[in-house]
Scaffold this motif. Sequence first.
Motif, PDB file in Angstrom:
ATOM      1  N   ALA A  24      90.780  84.160  93.981  1.00 28.37           N
ATOM      2  CA  ALA A  24      90.067  85.522  93.438  1.00 28.37           C
ATOM      3  C   ALA A  24      89.016  85.875  94.758  1.00 28.37           C
ATOM      4  O   ALA A  24      88.647  85.033  95.214  1.00 28.37           O
ATOM      5  N   PRO A  25      89.219  86.979  94.984  1.00 23.85           N
ATOM      6  CA  PRO A  25      88.241  87.292  96.306  1.00 23.85           C
ATOM      7  C   PRO A  25      86.732  87.402  95.679  1.00 23.85           C
ATOM      8  O   PRO A  25      86.346  87.177  94.640  1.00 23.85           O
ATOM      9  N   PHE A  26      85.899  86.935  96.643  1.00 23.69           N
ATOM     10  CA  PHE A  26      84.602  87.111  96.705  1.00 23.69           C
ATOM     11  C   PHE A  26      83.960  88.226  97.572  1.00 23.69           C
ATOM     12  O   PHE A  26      84.451  88.244  98.625  1.00 23.69           O
ATOM     13  N   PHE A  27      82.723  88.532  97.036  1.00 19.73           N
ATOM     14  CA  PHE A  27      82.108  89.448  97.727  1.00 19.73           C
ATOM     15  C   PHE A  27      80.580  88.947  97.872  1.00 19.73           C
ATOM     16  O   PHE A  27      79.775  89.161  96.700  1.00 19.73           O
ATOM     17  N   ASP A  65      72.338 100.518  85.596  1.00 23.83           N
ATOM     18  CA  ASP A  65      72.006  99.068  85.280  1.00 23.83           C
ATOM     19  C   ASP A  65      73.125  98.063  86.254  1.00 23.83           C
ATOM     20  O   ASP A  65      74.201  97.658  85.573  1.00 23.83           O
ATOM     21  N   LEU A  66      72.742  97.706  87.445  1.00 20.39           N
ATOM     22  CA  LEU A  66      73.531  96.855  88.064  1.00 20.39           C
ATOM     23  C   LEU A  66      73.208  95.674  87.954  1.00 20.39           C
ATOM     24  O   LEU A  66      71.868  95.049  87.891  1.00 20.39           O
ATOM     25  N   THR A  67      73.972  94.361  87.798  1.00 22.17           N
ATOM     26  CA  THR A  67      73.755  93.051  87.560  1.00 22.17           C
ATOM     27  C   THR A  67      74.769  92.691  88.268  1.00 22.17           C
ATOM     28  O   THR A  67      75.842  93.052  88.947  1.00 22.17           O
ATOM     29  N   ASP A  68      74.574  90.925  88.595  1.00 23.00           N
ATOM     30  CA  ASP A  68      75.343  90.157  89.424  1.00 23.00           C
ATOM     31  C   ASP A  68      76.482  89.577  88.468  1.00 23.00           C
ATOM     32  O   ASP A  68      76.545  90.069  87.441  1.00 23.00           O
ATOM     33  N   LEU A  69      76.949  88.676  89.300  1.00 23.91           N
ATOM     34  CA  LEU A  69      78.179  87.927  88.330  1.00 23.91           C
ATOM     35  C   LEU A  69      77.522  87.409  87.112  1.00 23.91           C
ATOM     36  O   LEU A  69      78.326  87.227  86.001  1.00 23.91           O
ATOM     37  N   ASP A  70      76.487  86.869  87.134  1.00 23.29           N
ATOM     38  CA  ASP A  70      75.840  86.215  85.811  1.00 23.29           C
ATOM     39  C   ASP A  70      74.981  87.162  85.079  1.00 23.29           C
ATOM     40  O   ASP A  70      74.510  86.639  84.333  1.00 23.29           O
ATOM     41  N   SER A  87      76.041  88.159  94.667  1.00 27.28           N
ATOM     42  CA  SER A  87      77.262  87.822  94.780  1.00 27.28           C
ATOM     43  C   SER A  87      77.805  88.968  93.710  1.00 27.28           C
ATOM     44  O   SER A  87      77.067  89.352  92.934  1.00 27.28           O
ATOM     45  N   PHE A  88      78.930  89.476  94.185  1.00 28.51           N
ATOM     46  CA  PHE A  88      79.430  90.654  93.408  1.00 28.51           C
ATOM     47  C   PHE A  88      81.006  90.260  93.073  1.00 28.51           C
ATOM     48  O   PHE A  88      81.834  89.599  93.882  1.00 28.51           O
ATOM     49  N   GLU A  89      81.666  91.087  92.236  1.00 28.92           N
ATOM     50  CA  GLU A  89      83.090  90.819  91.918  1.00 28.92           C
ATOM     51  C   GLU A  89      83.966  92.095  92.424  1.00 28.92           C
ATOM     52  O   GLU A  89      85.124  91.943  92.329  1.00 28.92           O
TER      53      GLU A  89
END
Length: 143
Positions: A24-27, A65-70, A87-89
Amino acid sequence: MFRENLCKFLLVFILCFSAQCYKAPFFELTIKVVDQDLDPVKNVSVQIVATDVEAGNLDIIEDADLTDLDGNDLVCETNGSGECQFSFEKKAFLTVLACFNTDNNNAMCQETYVYLKEDENVISTIMLVEYDQNDYNCSYCTE
């Protein structure tokens, strides 16, 4: 018969091998905050906000409402080396706001725009500028 079984086996083997190779790609985004002497600044509030790039409107979108992966808010305090990591998806174009309130209540701030790249840790360095030397105000620092 042997040839048919061998072909089936090879097909299954190739499918299993190729399925296990997918990654899976990561950003990733690292923000470095420095002062005008290029020294890292700790305890700077760094916030990621949403803007509407496609419409050509780089104003902050309210209630996005922006959130990270968690699921955490995209706000961070810089560490001793002046860094924050996110970190982003998905790939995105982000607005980064950095605020630092000095002891005498003078705000130092800066903002920048960052485009995330797939499978790469994008590093963006922000130099804090004093309020009276900024081309724009630091209104987002008092919010």
